[in-house]
Design a protein around this motif. Structure first.
Motif, PDB file in Angstrom:
ATOM      1  N   ALA A  97      -3.258   9.337  -5.303  1.00 44.10           N
ATOM      2  CA  ALA A  97      -4.589   9.088  -4.770  1.00 44.10           C
ATOM      3  C   ALA A  97      -4.912  10.125  -3.706  1.00 44.10           C
ATOM      4  N   ASP A  98      -6.179  10.512  -3.667  1.00 44.02           N
ATOM      5  CA  ASP A  98      -6.721  11.398  -2.647  1.00 44.02           C
ATOM      6  C   ASP A  98      -7.745  10.592  -1.857  1.00 44.02           C
ATOM      7  N   MET A  99      -7.490  10.382  -0.563  1.00 47.45           N
ATOM      8  CA  MET A  99      -8.348   9.550   0.282  1.00 47.45           C
ATOM      9  C   MET A  99      -9.024  10.427   1.331  1.00 47.45           C
ATOM     10  N   HIS A 100     -10.285  10.131   1.632  1.00 53.27           N
ATOM     11  CA  HIS A 100     -11.053  11.049   2.456  1.00 53.27           C
ATOM     12  C   HIS A 100     -12.033  10.335   3.370  1.00 53.27           C
ATOM     13  N   VAL A 101     -12.470  11.053   4.392  1.00 50.63           N
ATOM     14  CA  VAL A 101     -13.578  10.675   5.260  1.00 50.63           C
ATOM     15  C   VAL A 101     -14.750  11.562   4.873  1.00 50.63           C
ATOM     16  N   LEU A 102     -15.966  11.013   4.929  1.00 49.04           N
ATOM     17  CA  LEU A 102     -17.111  11.736   4.375  1.00 49.04           C
ATOM     18  C   LEU A 102     -17.637  12.795   5.334  1.00 49.04           C
ATOM     19  N   SER A 103     -16.790  13.793   5.574  1.00 47.40           N
ATOM     20  CA  SER A 103     -17.184  14.993   6.308  1.00 47.40           C
ATOM     21  C   SER A 103     -16.264  16.123   5.867  1.00 47.40           C
ATOM     22  N   PRO A 104     -16.796  17.314   5.638  1.00 49.60           N
ATOM     23  CA  PRO A 104     -15.917  18.441   5.285  1.00 49.60           C
ATOM     24  C   PRO A 104     -15.012  18.869   6.429  1.00 49.60           C
ATOM     25  N   LEU A 105     -15.228  18.347   7.640  1.00 50.11           N
ATOM     26  CA  LEU A 105     -14.417  18.707   8.790  1.00 50.11           C
ATOM     27  C   LEU A 105     -13.107  17.937   8.854  1.00 50.11           C
ATOM     28  N   VAL A 106     -12.950  16.908   8.009  1.00 49.03           N
ATOM     29  CA  VAL A 106     -11.747  16.070   8.044  1.00 49.03           C
ATOM     30  C   VAL A 106     -10.952  16.277   6.759  1.00 49.03           C
ATOM     31  N   PRO A 107      -9.738  16.819   6.850  1.00 48.66           N
ATOM     32  CA  PRO A 107      -8.927  16.991   5.639  1.00 48.66           C
ATOM     33  C   PRO A 107      -8.622  15.651   4.986  1.00 48.66           C
ATOM     34  N   SER A 108      -8.609  15.635   3.668  1.00 53.59           N
ATOM     35  CA  SER A 108      -8.276  14.398   2.965  1.00 53.59           C
ATOM     36  C   SER A 108      -6.771  14.149   3.023  1.00 53.59           C
ATOM     37  N   ARG A 109      -6.371  12.953   2.662  1.00 54.21           N
ATOM     38  CA  ARG A 109      -4.962  12.581   2.640  1.00 54.21           C
ATOM     39  C   ARG A 109      -4.546  12.305   1.203  1.00 54.21           C
ATOM     40  N   GLU A 110      -3.500  12.980   0.763  1.00 60.85           N
ATOM     41  CA  GLU A 110      -3.010  12.824  -0.599  1.00 60.85           C
ATOM     42  C   GLU A 110      -1.674  12.081  -0.579  1.00 60.85           C
ATOM     43  N   PHE A 111      -1.550  11.155  -1.514  1.00 63.82           N
ATOM     44  CA  PHE A 111      -0.337  10.345  -1.597  1.00 63.82           C
ATOM     45  C   PHE A 111       0.143  10.246  -3.035  1.00 63.82           C
ATOM     46  N   ASN A 112       1.443  10.379  -3.234  1.00 65.15           N
ATOM     47  CA  ASN A 112       2.116   9.869  -4.420  1.00 65.15           C
ATOM     48  C   ASN A 112       2.816   8.589  -3.992  1.00 65.15           C
ATOM     49  N   PHE A 113       2.550   7.496  -4.674  1.00 62.55           N
ATOM     50  CA  PHE A 113       3.073   6.218  -4.181  1.00 62.55           C
ATOM     51  C   PHE A 113       3.342   5.259  -5.330  1.00 62.55           C
ATOM     52  N   LEU A 114       4.205   4.309  -5.045  1.00 65.28           N
ATOM     53  CA  LEU A 114       4.492   3.211  -5.969  1.00 65.28           C
ATOM     54  C   LEU A 114       3.571   2.045  -5.635  1.00 65.28           C
ATOM     55  N   ARG A 115       2.968   1.457  -6.643  1.00 61.89           N
ATOM     56  CA  ARG A 115       2.174   0.243  -6.460  1.00 61.89           C
ATOM     57  C   ARG A 115       2.852  -0.893  -7.226  1.00 61.89           C
ATOM     58  N   TYR A 116       3.123  -1.976  -6.514  1.00 60.02           N
ATOM     59  CA  TYR A 116       3.888  -3.101  -7.057  1.00 60.02           C
ATOM     60  C   TYR A 116       3.070  -4.373  -6.896  1.00 60.02           C
ATOM     61  N   CYS A 117       2.854  -5.069  -7.993  1.00 62.22           N
ATOM     62  CA  CYS A 117       2.136  -6.340  -7.983  1.00 62.22           C
ATOM     63  C   CYS A 117       3.136  -7.479  -8.174  1.00 62.22           C
ATOM     64  N   ALA A 118       3.119  -8.433  -7.253  1.00 57.66           N
ATOM     65  CA  ALA A 118       4.020  -9.588  -7.357  1.00 57.66           C
ATOM     66  C   ALA A 118       3.234 -10.859  -7.074  1.00 57.66           C
ATOM     67  N   GLN A 119       3.407 -11.851  -7.943  1.00 53.32           N
ATOM     68  CA  GLN A 119       2.763 -13.147  -7.710  1.00 53.32           C
ATOM     69  C   GLN A 119       3.735 -14.021  -6.926  1.00 53.32           C
ATOM     70  N   ILE A 120       3.299 -14.451  -5.733  1.00 51.08           N
ATOM     71  CA  ILE A 120       4.160 -15.213  -4.837  1.00 51.08           C
ATOM     72  C   ILE A 120       4.128 -16.701  -5.170  1.00 51.08           C
ATOM     73  N   SER A 121       2.946 -17.190  -5.556  1.00 50.08           N
ATOM     74  CA  SER A 121       2.780 -18.590  -5.958  1.00 50.08           C
ATOM     75  C   SER A 121       1.628 -18.637  -6.948  1.00 50.08           C
ATOM     76  N   ASP A 122       1.227 -19.867  -7.330  1.00 47.52           N
ATOM     77  CA  ASP A 122       0.149 -19.993  -8.310  1.00 47.52           C
ATOM     78  C   ASP A 122      -1.155 -19.358  -7.827  1.00 47.52           C
ATOM     79  N   SER A 123      -1.346 -19.288  -6.523  1.00 46.86           N
ATOM     80  CA  SER A 123      -2.636 -18.826  -6.007  1.00 46.86           C
ATOM     81  C   SER A 123      -2.530 -17.622  -5.073  1.00 46.86           C
ATOM     82  N   VAL A 124      -1.342 -17.004  -5.003  1.00 45.36           N
ATOM     83  CA  VAL A 124      -1.141 -15.901  -4.059  1.00 45.36           C
ATOM     84  C   VAL A 124      -0.475 -14.719  -4.761  1.00 45.36           C
ATOM     85  N   TRP A 125      -1.049 -13.528  -4.564  1.00 42.03           N
ATOM     86  CA  TRP A 125      -0.484 -12.272  -5.061  1.00 42.03           C
ATOM     87  C   TRP A 125      -0.322 -11.315  -3.881  1.00 42.03           C
TER      88      TRP A 125
END
Length: 565
Positions: free
Chosen positions: A190-218
């Motif tokens: 993902a490349d994340m940014h602030v809406l101004s050319p004066l602020v460098p964006s932040r790039e990440f390679n990352f793991l995304r993990y989805c876990a269901q904790i209970s019937d109504s919580v993730w």
């Protein structure tokens, strides 16, 4: 001032070309109420209990099979990050204290955090700094649908288009359960940014993990992960265990608790105008994500069939399908505007030329055009500057149609724009879509040019994004027809509060501090996009530079501010 006097006619010609032939772009393929990601086939996760991977320099880009690290290592890193995130999400004191610049935001007490999670800095730099924040919000999105949105990178970046300029899946590590996504792990970029050319964006390679904790919580967990064996590019930002807890409520709503925790290298210079906005966590903190999620939740509710709220004005949008078409078109317009402002790290395949001249960023953008049409190009000219005026005053100056001729070269005092229709979000009167036309429109309908504009406010600031639209294209949109051939060439303005950190204590040092950051005027970015029918030459670039500088000067004059050199 000599530039303004000598180049004003060239600037007006640029405005005329900007209004004349806006190029089409592919229609947004995302229907915000349908197609919320694909369901993966179930797979039994082989969850090996190993410690999380310690930091190594990131190397951005796609991977090859030989560069991907062992699957067990990625699973172990994801599980360890989830365990840490759950504690950050569920424990307040002594881990979290109130932020001195925001009543709704919590920040980590550094001493307590290091007692819970001892570690060494992951970025090898003399100016390593951490940002942390926590907050919660109730939204009207179904929790299972929200989980699906997060696990599909295309829909995720559409959901947060003001924050994410690019996102994709590098590798599916675990598919998770077919119905509930629990156990799904993906390696993402993902490349994340602030809406101004004066602020460098932040790039990440990352793991995304989805876990269901209970019937109504993730819980959705993100953690940076360097998947390449060859490490040639040092990391400038590292995502420590971050993410959100998604909890279903009895009334059909969803409570989202969000944690952002990153390590950044302060050797990567942010312009002094935006330094405090970034360092205080306003730019990339939890409240910014939650604010945008809340706005999009309101947007999704606008897609209820046959729903037209009583506070919508104007007779142009009289049917629900037309209203839905305008909303989708504005979403595409906003997404395009946000992507074009991320100038500091755009690839050469998209930008033919780039330069910074007198504080103005000028880029030539190679646009993607529908099959069968010639390629199109546009010139984007942008500048960021400071105003002493309060944030709300600046925002209302820009959304006041009567004051538009004071700063927009297209509109003249003798023929100002009038708002002929408005679509409002129900919970915030500052968030609305407008359609403008000239007070005295041209007799020939083919010569009329209208403006479609969206304004909204979130945690970072306010946005005014607009584009010319032909009468015929507007008619197609209002009939609910295919929008893929509707031409849009957006320009816009972003406004943030200029926050001073002079009275802010060190993050996490004292929970009882009442020292709040003082607002010191407004930070404004203006970005103008102009259709290019010919090749770029020095005169064209100079005229674009002058157009932005002239617009900035007119804004200052309209707000009764004269900058003393």
């Amino acid at each position: 001032m000599n530039c303004f006097a000598l180049q004003i006619e060239k600037a007006r010609k640029l405005v005329e070309s900007y209004m004349e032939k806006p190029q089409s772009q592919p229609e947004l393929q995302l229907d915000l109420t349908l197609g919320i990601g694909c369901s993966y086939a179930p797979s039994q996760a082989n969850c090996i209990n190993i410690s999380a991977v310690q930091g190594v320099p990131q190397n951005l880009g796609l991977s090859s099979d030989e560069n991907i690290m062992p699957k067990a290592q990625m699973i172990g890193a994801a599980i360890a990050a989830k365990d840490e995130l759950l504690q950050l999400l569920t424990i307040n004191e002594p881990l979290w204290v109130k932020s001195p610049i925001g009543n709704e935001t919590l920040i980590l007490r550094r001493v307590s955090y290091e007692m819970f999670f001892p570690r060494v800095p992951l970025i090898k730099s003399s100016k390593t700094r951490e940002e942390s924040s926590k907050g919660s919000r109730i939204v009207s999105i179904n929790p299972k649908k929200l989980v699906d949105m997060f696990m599909d990178p295309d829909i995720w970046r559409h959901l947060f288009s003001t924050i994410i300029s690019n996102a994709h899946t590098i590798q599916v590590v675990e598919m998770g359960s077919l119905e509930k996504r629990s156990g799904a792990i993906s390696l993402m970029y993902a490349d994340m940014h602030v809406l101004s050319p004066l602020v460098p964006s932040r790039e990440f390679n990352f793991l995304r993990y989805c876990a269901q904790i209970s019937d109504s919580v993730w819980v959705i967990t993100d953690v940076s992960f360097d998947y390449l064996k060859e490490k040639t590019i040092p990391s400038n930002s590292w995502r420590l265990p971050s993410g959100c807890l998604i909890k279903a409520l009895l009334n059909g709503f969803t409570e989202v608790t969000w944690v952002e925790h990153v390590e950044v290298d302060d050797n990567i210079q942010t312009h002094s105008l935006y330094k405090d906005v970034v360092s205080t966590g306003i730019a990339y903190g939890a409240q910014r994500w939650l604010s945008e999620l809340s706005r999009m939740s309101e947007r999704l509710s606008s897609f209820v069939p046959n729903y037209i709220p009583c506070h919508d004005t104007g007779s142009v949008i009289g049917v629900a399908e037309g209203r839905k078409g305008i909303i989708k078109l504005c979403h595409r317009m906003l997404k395009s505007f946000c992507e074009m402002l991320n100038m500091s790290k755009r690839g050469l395949e998209q930008f033919i030329s780039r330069k910074s001249n007198e504080g103005v960023w000028i880029c030539v953008n190679q646009m993607n055009i529908e099959p069968g049409q010639r390629n199109g190009r546009s010139l984007v000219a942008a500048a960021s500057f400071w105003l002493p005026n309060p944030f709300n005053d600046v925002f209302h100056f820009f959304i006041d149609a009567n004051k538009r001729p004071q700063w927009d070269f297209y509109w003249r005092e003798d023929n100002p724009p009038i708002e002929i229709s408005r679509i409002s979000n129900r919970q915030n009167s500052a968030n609305f879509i407008s359609i403008f036309q000239e007070k005295t429109p041209a007799t020939n309908p083919s010569e009329r040019v209208m403006i479609i504009q969206e304004n909204f406010v979130n945690h970072l600031g306010s946005y005014i994004v607009y584009a010319p639209i032909k009468v015929g294209d507007l008619a197609v949109t209002l009939r609910g027809h295919d929008l893929s051939m509707v031409s849009l060439l957006p320009s816009g303005i972003t406004i943030s509060e200029a926050v001073s950190t002079a009275n802010v204590v060190a993050a996490g040092e004292a929970s009882s501090s009442r020292n709040h950051g003082r607002t010191r005027g407004s930070l404004v970015t203006i970005a103008l996009q102009i259709h290019m029918s010919d090749n770029v030459n020095s005169d064209f670039m100079d005229a674009a530079n002058c157009l932005v500088n002239s617009t900035v000067q007119r804004i200052k004059e309209g707000l009764n501010f004269h900058y003393l050199e």
